[in-house]
Design a protein around this motif. Structure first.
Motif: not given
Length: 270
Positions: A27-28, A35-36, A65-68, A70-72
């Motif tokens: 998922k790059k 995340l930008n 914040v990161l996990l929110n 990147l995940t749904t």
């Protein structure tokens, strides 16, 4: 737009997978795209500095914040209705018939914004009827995200999200907020759900084992070894005769699991 070099990509997805079980190794582009804006808002000029920060200096809030991002946390009332029908027509009658202590232990693992545990609570109350006050039916609902748990605890939903629920349930278990199209879960229903932050990668040491574990559309983010290990932990935390229910699009290894297959997405500890 900032780009993620291969080394930082590996460092970041390895950290997320090891600590939270979420497999983002393919998922790059998703990571870069989502995340930008976070990099800019936090004052980072590139991904290398951001990844360094996450791995060495971040707080739980920073990682959330990161996990929110990147995940749904996608869910809605009556999602995969066949599970709720099976719970009402097959599981509850069997459990209630054989329960001498009048305690039902149900866990909604990965509960997101609360639609699943509230629906399960309604189903239990409807099944028990007038005898419901004599039972302990409190549902444990967990998620890794404090943000979605706060939403769940508020129990506030737009009217359109209730369209698949019977009108009688809406009248009994929701109060319309004056001059809005928002509906709030009744205090009685809120009191029947216990919300806790929990990482499914952690050991499971809750007070009592469970009669039913719902973990639907969560393991889609996990690789096979992570799924197998989690299912083993679920099994050890399930009462004999209890059930594990996963998402209809998910599978578990029928050859390695000790659960017995019942119907699609439903497994039982015999």
């Amino acid at each position: 737009m900032n780009t993620l070099n291969e080394n930082d990509f590996i460092r970041l997805y390895t950290f997320i997978q090891k600590k939270y079980g979420i497999n983002l190794s393919k998922k790059k582009q998703l990571i870069e795209g989502r995340l930008n804006s976070t990099l800019l808002s936090m004052g980072f000029n590139d991904f290398s500095d951001y990844v360094d920060f996450i791995l060495t200096k971040s707080t739980e809030k920073d990682v959330e914040v990161l996990l929110n991002k990147l995940t749904t946390n996608y869910t809605y009332f009556m999602r995969e209705k066949t599970h709720f029908d099976f719970f009402s027509h097959n599981i509850l009658p069997s459990l209630v018939k054989n329960k001498k202590d009048k305690v039902l232990s149900v866990w909604s693992a990965g509960c997101s914004t609360g639609q699943e545990p509230y629906t399960l609570s309604i189903l239990i109350k409807e099944f028990l009827g007038k005898d419901a006050p004599n039972w302990d039916t409190r549902i444990l609902a967990t998620d890794i995200s404090q943000k979605v748990l706060l939403q769940a605890q508020k129990g506030l939903y737009p009217g359109d999200s209730l369209k698949d629920m019977p009108n009688e349930w809406v009248r009994k278990y929701f109060n319309r907020v004056a001059n809005t199209d928002q509906y709030e879960v009744t205090p009685e229903l809120k009191a029947n759900v216990i919300y806790k932050t929990f990482n499914l990668m952690d050991p499971i040491h809750f007070r009592i084992p469970f009669d039913v574990i719902f973990c639907r559309n969560v393991m889609i983010y996990f690789n096979q070894p992570t799924k197998d290990a989690l299912v083993d932990r679920f099994y050890d935390s399930t009462n004999p005769g209890g059930y594990l229910i996963i998402g209809l699009s998910e599978t578990i290894n029928k050859h390695s699991t000790k659960y017995k297959y019942v119907v699609p997405a439903v497994y039982r500890k015999i």
